[in-house]
Design an enzyme around this catalytic site. Structure first.
Site, PDB file in Angstrom:
ATOM      1  CD  GLU A  93      -3.006  -1.095   2.219  1.00 56.04           C
ATOM      2  OE1 GLU A  93      -2.819  -0.314   3.179  1.00 56.04           O
ATOM      3  OE2 GLU A  93      -3.980  -1.857   2.151  1.00 56.04           O
ATOM      4  CD  GLU A 144      -4.301  -5.798   3.176  1.00 57.14           C
ATOM      5  OE1 GLU A 144      -5.142  -4.948   3.553  1.00 57.14           O
ATOM      6  OE2 GLU A 144      -3.084  -5.696   3.414  1.00 57.14           O
TER       7      GLU A 144
END
Length: 806
Positions: A456, A561
């Site tokens: 991320e 995720e």
């Protein structure tokens, strides 16, 4: 089904995949910023809130769109080819006595009673359904276990005792030579013994050395119902109704013979990306803590909001165990039995987040250094034992790649941003190199089969161009470690950096085994009182087409995720002390929807609610295709004694009945009209054309960057020089055995020709704290006279062309 009363998923009406910044929706009461967040400035909470912007786990919007969430804190079977064996462990006894029928699948012998290919009308043999026609394997099995002929009459009492002893010894030998030893044979076997799932050469060079005598039978493998002995000598019963089997021989600890399920290739077989499906789960909060995943750790220390402050609080608490309390967490939060349960749940991959401090710390960084690496080595051993592949996820980089709590320190972005942005990126590339060299060794490459080089990264903060530059340099480093082509080191996973998947089309063409990673969540947008029944089809409409397009246009695309949460209810889900949108206590503002009790008190959920969550989970899995649920386990709160965020726990969902016992049931849930239909292109899986990235692309995105966001020209910023000693990662240690001294755990460094030093400070040059923040001014002057010549040469600024879009 009808949708919710508001639309939390789509973008505004003028949004398209090619214009991902067009008027993203705002949280109720939020002031507009470039990050769809309630701050007055991007990534800054402001003085009135008393805390800088933290992190969570994925995109802010329901789609994989460009902006980070405004949260605070944190199928089908493989091809039935001629030498791809069924789920019977006994069927692994291939080629030991007679050649196998190449059409083994046609014999339809199965150990998996849940397998869709098993016809309920077929005969049942014990727990194994289905055998049709003449099967020599069943005959062999009957022969192997046939009772020996009775001896002539003698003294009945003495003869009976002797006979019983002979039967036991005979069964033990039969089990070993007919099941255990064949299972242990992994070399190239022309008859197709365990391995060669795809008809190719086995990837395991390990050969078993197990031996047995009538009085000492070594059991190194087993299937459903078998007893497993752990390192500490304790045992548990292995439960796997999908034809999976474990394998562990302490004399041969790098043997890759285990298989997670009958439909998943064993570790010594080829995993066909784009055909074989990644059904995975994260081990979040284990080796890289997060408050909402391990709430008890943070409840003990109320001032802790991230691992930085948690480490400081623990270190000061010497009476309570000091910083070594983290090791106790590593020992207990995830254990070997979790890996066995994951395989038994029908999952074949795990994504394991680790932080850079698994390798080293510098200066005043308070983290527990190097210890988590020991437990990652245990994870490799356990994954190998149960046939599970690992996606190694580098979750935290020096200076923080996104300013969120999972990056180690909640606050500002100091990676590719601010005056230390380039130096921190150099240091991060070193850690990628050290990990890549280790996992590319032959002892580990078939288990650690994917490497997520950065979790991320805050693309909107420092720009996609510099992120591509970093990814391209990381690509070269990883491939230099293991080599080019299938089986030569891991698949490389790139998070899309909150840019949108389509913005990566046309990048990394003809690279060798690169993939895209996206983290879609629904729970951090506008909140609604609507239940799961209104969201039953939302994953299909929001995510499926994007995944299909990326699989076609870029290559392998995974959802690293996602969760079952449709709102932000749960303890510390938005960060420690930062409130909850749904209840109107979120410090970013918003209108109260109601109480979170019904969403967190799972013990009150009835069968209807659980069935609705199950439907949502199945839709998510089908839409995302190749996935890693976030996360396997949520720890109990010390206050409630229970799991406070149940929508995030796969393990709890299995136990309570809202997660599928068999994830293959997800296939077809979305009823897509044009789902991706593999295989991937040859170069995308390391075949012909791989590692032939166009020269123009490499030149346009050469490393290092010419400028850094919030800092200016790279020539004016602190940089490191590669002259330091490299902290090579150690291999595992094993319990003493007869051959332990002969076990080669590797040197930690696959490519011996890679002998560059570690990036360290240049003597005579000045540096800021790596976590200083983007508003600090660079040192002036950077270096004393004569020292500047030792700095890495940074090219002058140039203008590069953005990647083409399709």
């Amino acid at each position: 089904m009808s949708g919710p009363s508001y639309d939390p998923v789509p973008w505004s009406t003028d949004h398209t995949e090619d214009t991902p910044y067009a008027n993203p929706p705002l949280s109720p009461g939020a002031r507009l910023s470039s990050f769809q967040a309630p701050e007055t400035e991007p990534l800054d909470l402001g003085d009135d809130l008393g805390a800088p912007r933290p992190r969570f786990i994925g995109a802010a919007l329901a789609r994989e769109g460009p902006n980070p969430r405004e949260s605070y804190a944190s199928s089908s079977n493989s091809f039935p080819v001629a030498d791809d064996y069924s789920s019977s462990v006994y069927a692994l006894n291939a080629g030991q006595q007679s050649p196998r029928d190449p059409n083994f699948y046609n014999l339809s012998y199965r150990d998996d009673p849940n397998a869709p290919e098993v016809n309920a009308s077929e005969a049942t043999v014990g727990m194994n359904k289905g055998f049709s026609g003449s099967t020599p394997y069943l005959q062999e099995k009957r022969s192997a276990y046939a009772a020996p002929a009775r001896s002539r009459k003698r003294a009945w009492i003495i003869g009976g005792v002797i006979f019983a002893l002979l039967v036991l010894a005979g069964i033990a030998l039969a089990v070993y030579f007919a099941v255990v030893k064949p299972n242990a044979t992994k070399d190239k076997d022309s008859s197709g013994a365990i391995g060669n799932h795809d008809g190719g050469e086995s990837s395991s060079s390990a050969k078993p050395s197990a031996s047995a005598t009538p009085g000492d039978v070594k059991i190194v493998t087993g299937g459903d119902g078998s007893k497993v002995t752990k390192d500490d000598g304790s045992t548990f019963t292995y439960q796997n109704s999908f034809g999976g089997y474990w394998y562990w021989d302490p004399e041969d600890p790098f043997n890759n013979g285990a298989r997670a399920q009958s439909w998943s290739p064993a570790l010594n077989e080829t995993f066909h990306y784009g055909v074989d499906i990644i059904r995975g789960v994260n081990l979040g909060g284990w080796l890289n803590t997060e408050p909402f995943i391990s709430p008890a750790l943070y409840e003990k220390y109320p001032t802790a909001v991230d691992e930085w402050t948690l480490s400081q609080a623990m270190a000061a608490d010497t009476a309570g165990g000091g910083l070594n309390q983290l090791e106790e967490h590593y020992k207990t939060f995830i254990t070997e039995e979790d890996f066995a349960q994951i395989a038994g749940a029908g999952l074949n991959w795990v994504r394991i987040p680790i932080a850079f401090w698994a390798i080293e710390t510098r200066d005043n960084e308070p983290f527990l250094a190097k210890t988590s690496w020991t437990y990652f080595l245990k994870a490799i051993q356990w994954a190998r034992k149960y046939g599970i592949r690992i996606n190694l996820d580098l979750h935290a980089l020096p200076g923080s790649q996104n300013g969120w709590n999972h990056s180690g320190r909640l606050g500002t972005v100091n990676f590719l941003n601010g005056p230390m942005g380039l130096a921190n990126a150099q240091r991060s590339l070193d850690y990628i190199r050290i990990l890549a060299e280790f996992i590319s060794q032959p002892q580990y490459k078939d288990v650690v089969a994917m490497f997520g080089v950065t979790n991320e990264p805050q693309g909107p903060q420092f720009g996609q161009e510099n992120l591509i530059r970093f990814y391209l340099e990381a690509y070269k480093i990883v491939r230099n470690a293991g080599g080019v082509g299938e089986g030569k080191g891991p698949f490389i996973s790139y998070h899309e950096g909150f840019q949108g998947l389509s913005r990566w089309d046309g990048t990394f063409v003809n690279s060798d085994r690169t993939s895209m990673d996206v983290h879609p969540y629904l729970c951090f947008g506008p909140q609604s009182a609507d239940g799961y029944d209104k969201y039953a089809n939302t994953p299909c409409t929001a995510w499926a087409a994007n995944q299909n397009n990326s699989m076609t246009n870029f290559g392998l695309t995974t959802a690293g995720e996602f969760s079952n949460a449709i709102n932000d209810c749960g303890l510390f889900v938005n960060g420690v002390g930062l409130g909850i949108r749904y209840e109107g206590t979120y410090q970013g503002g918003g209108t109260r929807i109601g109480s979170c009790d019904q969403w967190t008190n799972y013990k009150t959920w009835d069968a209807t609610r659980k069935a609705q969550i199950m439907q949502f989970a199945l839709a998510s899995m089908d839409a995302l295709q190749n996935f890693f649920f976030w996360t396997w386990k949520i720890g109990n709160s010390t206050a409630s004694g229970d799991v406070p965020s149940p929508a995030w726990s796969y393990q709890l969902g299995l136990q309570e009945g809202w997660m599928p016992k068999d994830p293959r049931k997800a296939a077809g849930t979305c009823d897509q009209t044009a789902p991706f239909n593999g295989p991937l292109k040859s170069w995308q899986t390391g075949g012909a054309g791989a590692d032939q990235i166009p020269v123009s692309f490499s030149q346009a995105y050469a490393w290092p960057p010419t400028s850094i966001s919030n800092a200016g020209a790279a020539t004016l910023l602190p940089t490191y020089t590669p002259t330091g000693p490299v902290p090579t990662l150690p291999g595992p240690t094993f319990s003493p055995t007869a051959s332990a001294a002969k076990i080669d755990v590797g040197t930690g460094w696959q490519n011996t020709a890679d002998n560059a030093g570690l990036y360290v400070e240049v003597p005579g040059c000045s540096y800021l704290d790596p976590w200083v923040g983007p508003t600090a001014a660079p040192p002036s002057p950077l270096c004393a006279a004569g020292a500047a010549a030792k700095r890495d040469v940074v090219p002058p600024p140039t203008i590069t062309t953005p990647p083409s879009r399709r």
